[in-house]
Write an enzyme that holds these catalytic residues in place. Structure first.
Site, PDB file in Angstrom:
ATOM      1  N   ARG A 125      72.207  -6.731 -31.410  1.00  0.00           N
ATOM      2  CA  ARG A 125      71.892  -5.372 -30.937  1.00  0.00           C
ATOM      3  C   ARG A 125      72.173  -5.406 -29.453  1.00  0.00           C
ATOM      4  O   ARG A 125      71.521  -6.137 -28.703  1.00  0.00           O
ATOM      5  CB  ARG A 125      70.435  -5.029 -31.238  1.00  0.00           C
ATOM      6  CG  ARG A 125      69.935  -3.724 -30.618  1.00  0.00           C
ATOM      7  CD  ARG A 125      70.676  -2.511 -31.150  1.00  0.00           C
ATOM      8  NE  ARG A 125      70.066  -1.254 -30.671  1.00  0.00           N
ATOM      9  CZ  ARG A 125      70.411  -0.647 -29.534  1.00  0.00           C
ATOM     10  NH1 ARG A 125      71.366  -1.133 -28.784  1.00  0.00           N
ATOM     11  NH2 ARG A 125      69.808   0.475 -29.191  1.00  0.00           N
ATOM     12  N   HIS A 128      70.556  -3.330 -23.832  1.00  0.00           N
ATOM     13  CA  HIS A 128      70.244  -1.908 -23.646  1.00  0.00           C
ATOM     14  C   HIS A 128      68.831  -1.748 -23.102  1.00  0.00           C
ATOM     15  O   HIS A 128      68.088  -2.725 -22.980  1.00  0.00           O
ATOM     16  CB  HIS A 128      70.380  -1.162 -24.978  1.00  0.00           C
ATOM     17  CG  HIS A 128      69.276  -1.483 -25.950  1.00  0.00           C
ATOM     18  ND1 HIS A 128      69.236  -2.661 -26.673  1.00  0.00           N
ATOM     19  CD2 HIS A 128      68.139  -0.810 -26.291  1.00  0.00           C
ATOM     20  CE1 HIS A 128      68.148  -2.684 -27.413  1.00  0.00           C
ATOM     21  NE2 HIS A 128      67.448  -1.576 -27.206  1.00  0.00           N
ATOM     22  N   HIS A 130      65.557   1.652 -22.755  1.00  0.00           N
ATOM     23  CA  HIS A 130      65.174   3.021 -23.102  1.00  0.00           C
ATOM     24  C   HIS A 130      63.888   3.390 -22.394  1.00  0.00           C
ATOM     25  O   HIS A 130      63.186   2.526 -21.869  1.00  0.00           O
ATOM     26  CB  HIS A 130      65.035   3.216 -24.618  1.00  0.00           C
ATOM     27  CG  HIS A 130      64.630   1.993 -25.371  1.00  0.00           C
ATOM     28  ND1 HIS A 130      63.354   1.500 -25.339  1.00  0.00           N
ATOM     29  CD2 HIS A 130      65.346   1.137 -26.145  1.00  0.00           C
ATOM     30  CE1 HIS A 130      63.289   0.411 -26.085  1.00  0.00           C
ATOM     31  NE2 HIS A 130      64.482   0.148 -26.575  1.00  0.00           N
ATOM     32  N   GLU A 134      58.858  -0.533 -26.677  1.00  0.00           N
ATOM     33  CA  GLU A 134      59.322  -0.993 -27.995  1.00  0.00           C
ATOM     34  C   GLU A 134      58.397  -2.100 -28.484  1.00  0.00           C
ATOM     35  O   GLU A 134      58.308  -3.161 -27.881  1.00  0.00           O
ATOM     36  CB  GLU A 134      60.765  -1.508 -27.888  1.00  0.00           C
ATOM     37  CG  GLU A 134      61.285  -2.194 -29.152  1.00  0.00           C
ATOM     38  CD  GLU A 134      62.748  -2.616 -28.999  1.00  0.00           C
ATOM     39  OE1 GLU A 134      63.538  -1.855 -28.413  1.00  0.00           O
ATOM     40  OE2 GLU A 134      63.090  -3.719 -29.468  1.00  0.00           O
ATOM     41  N   HIS A 173      66.865  -5.289 -22.584  1.00  0.00           N
ATOM     42  CA  HIS A 173      66.692  -6.371 -23.561  1.00  0.00           C
ATOM     43  C   HIS A 173      67.858  -6.438 -24.537  1.00  0.00           C
ATOM     44  O   HIS A 173      68.695  -5.534 -24.594  1.00  0.00           O
ATOM     45  CB  HIS A 173      65.375  -6.193 -24.322  1.00  0.00           C
ATOM     46  CG  HIS A 173      65.191  -4.832 -24.921  1.00  0.00           C
ATOM     47  ND1 HIS A 173      64.684  -3.773 -24.207  1.00  0.00           N
ATOM     48  CD2 HIS A 173      65.449  -4.347 -26.162  1.00  0.00           C
ATOM     49  CE1 HIS A 173      64.619  -2.705 -24.972  1.00  0.00           C
ATOM     50  NE2 HIS A 173      65.093  -3.019 -26.168  1.00  0.00           N
ATOM     51  N   GLU A 196      66.726   5.399 -32.166  1.00  0.00           N
ATOM     52  CA  GLU A 196      67.469   4.157 -31.963  1.00  0.00           C
ATOM     53  C   GLU A 196      68.931   4.453 -31.625  1.00  0.00           C
ATOM     54  O   GLU A 196      69.648   3.608 -31.096  1.00  0.00           O
ATOM     55  CB  GLU A 196      67.365   3.314 -33.245  1.00  0.00           C
ATOM     56  CG  GLU A 196      68.106   2.001 -33.246  1.00  0.00           C
ATOM     57  CD  GLU A 196      67.708   1.056 -32.121  1.00  0.00           C
ATOM     58  OE1 GLU A 196      66.541   1.069 -31.701  1.00  0.00           O
ATOM     59  OE2 GLU A 196      68.588   0.315 -31.659  1.00  0.00           O
TER      60      GLU A 196
HETATM   61 MN    MN Z   1      65.384  -1.514 -27.741  1.00  0.00          MN
END
Ligand code: MN
Ligand code: MN
Length: 418
Positions: A125, A128, A130, A134, A173, A196
């Site tokens: 993943r 990124h 946000h 999380e 992360h 997401e």
């Molecule tokens: Mn995340």
């Protein structure tokens, strides 16, 4: 043929049911059958009224016996509190997939949204961040997480099934599935509208910054960036990563490591409360200090067990059903009471302060994860409240023998029979 046989069975059941219905109907508006006018199957004298001659998706309706045939104590008028990752659309890319249930899909889910993600071995993943916190629980395999804290200190950790991680809002992360089987996990964002598919991605920012600015920013030649992807990666298939210790040495900063640990092992934790019918493990800032916005409880309910009548005074409850089968009834003002059935992969949601209980209706343990957008788990037990209220008042209110009230435990078992 199968359908025809089933109809015969239904007809036979209806005859048997009619006998009980007569006696039950005579008890209408009595305890256990309280509504005026009476609601529920037990009040139906002409059993033909219960038929469903219209179109049906039997596969779907078979999953929801409590919706199709609610107990007579249920009374209508409540927003849907059941949802499921099982019916969420998957976004699949080379390396893994994700699906989510946000407030856009599940109106009641205001405080948090949920994501179910799979990363195969080496699947990444993308780096990124946000705006939301999380919180995550690993449900299968192994995963490597990397993060940088707000003081510029890095951490890299490997997590396994049963482990949690927590990234405070805005901290960048990455996640990578490890061999041999990759990883599956569930994420909880502390905002029902968080998606997401709407995160700040490293590749997006690089591609949308003039190369001259990048060169200046990183003190590298413009040519260094010429192969940066034009489109974001989100999830991609990466190479198997080096051993954890090597990566930790690579990222090590002269500033040291973050003060607070980003991961937590629920399997190494003793139950907060345990009875012969199950257990509850509470994980919040008291034992996982970094998790300032999400508190959690890992709940196990054995067959025949009941998560006692209770509510949470400070926060909505978002449930993820990991294994087993059960049903939950939610109580609201009105009065309103609604029962819904739950299976693995399902999501339950109970608004702050609303009464609820969970019954194990299957033959295996329920494992269910409750999360709350708060720093400290809090719960009010109905039984404990009654045991700790003026006895005469409780006896008068419920028209019960005070000697029976006295027998109610002042401790809080959580899972009964204790
Ligand atoms: Mn995340
Ligand atoms: Mn609860």
């Amino acid at each position: 043929m199968r359908e025809f046989s089933r109809r015969n069975i239904l007809a036979a059941t209806a005859v048997a049911g009619a006998t009980t219905a007569v006696s039950a109907a005579a008890k209408a508006a009595q305890f256990g059958n309280p509504d005026r006018p009476p609601e529920g199957d037990v009040n139906v004298k002409n059993r033909q009224a219960l038929d469903e001659p219209g179109p049906q998706n039997r596969t779907l309706t078979s999953q929801f016996p409590s919706m199709g045939n609610p107990p007579p104590t249920d009374v209508n008028g409540m927003a849907m509190f059941w949802s499921s990752f099982n019916l969420a659309h998957k976004r699949v890319q080379d390396g893994g997939w994700a699906r989510q249930v946000t407030q856009a899909d599940f109106a009641i889910s205001e405080a948090v949204s949920g994501v179910n993600m799979r990363l195969g071995p080496g699947g990444v993943r993308e780096l990124h961040w946000h705006q939301q916190a999380e919180w995550a629980v690993m449900t299968d395999g192994k995963c490597r997480i990397s993060v940088l804290d707000g003081d510029g200190r890095p951490a890299v950790r490997d997590v396994k099934a049963g482990d949690l991680w927590y990234f405070p809002p805005g901290l960048p992360h990455s996640l990578q599935g490890l061999g041999p089987s990759g990883a599956e996990f569930v994420l909880v964002f502390d905002n029902g509208r968080a998606s997401e598919y709407n995160t700040l991605l490293l590749t997006d920012w690089m591609a949308h910054t003039p190369p001259k600015i990048l060169a200046e920013n990183f003190n590298l030649p413009v040519s260094a960036f010429q192969n940066n992807p034009v489109d974001d990666l989100w999830i991609y298939q990466g190479a198997e990563p080096p051993p954890l210790a090597q990566v930790q040495r690579e990222v090590a900063s002269p500033l040291g490591e973050p003060d607070l640990e980003f991961t937590f092992s629920t399997s190494d934790m003793a139950p907060t409360r345990q009875t012969r019918s199950g257990s509850v493990k509470v994980i919040d800032t008291r034992n996982f200090p970094i998790s300032a916005n999400i508190a959690a409880a890992v709940v196990t309910i054995k067959p025949g067990g009941l998560r006692e009548l209770h509510w949470h005074p400070t926060a909505d409850e978002w449930q993820y059903w990991v294994q087993g089968a059960g049903r939950m009834t939610v109580f609201n003002t009105g009065p309103a009471a609604t029962t819904a059935d739950f299976h693995p992969g399902d999501i339950g949601y109970v608004k702050k302060g609303l009464g609820h209980y969970v019954e194990n209706t299957g033959s295996t343990d329920i494992v269910m994860i409750e999360t709350f957008k708060t720093d400290r788990f809090a719960e009010v037990s109905l039984a404990q409240w009654l045991a700790c209220s003026p006895r005469q008042m409780v006896a008068e209110t419920l028209r019960m023998d005070p000697r029976l009230i006295e027998q109610i435990s002042k401790s809080r078992p959580d899972i009964v029979p204790a």
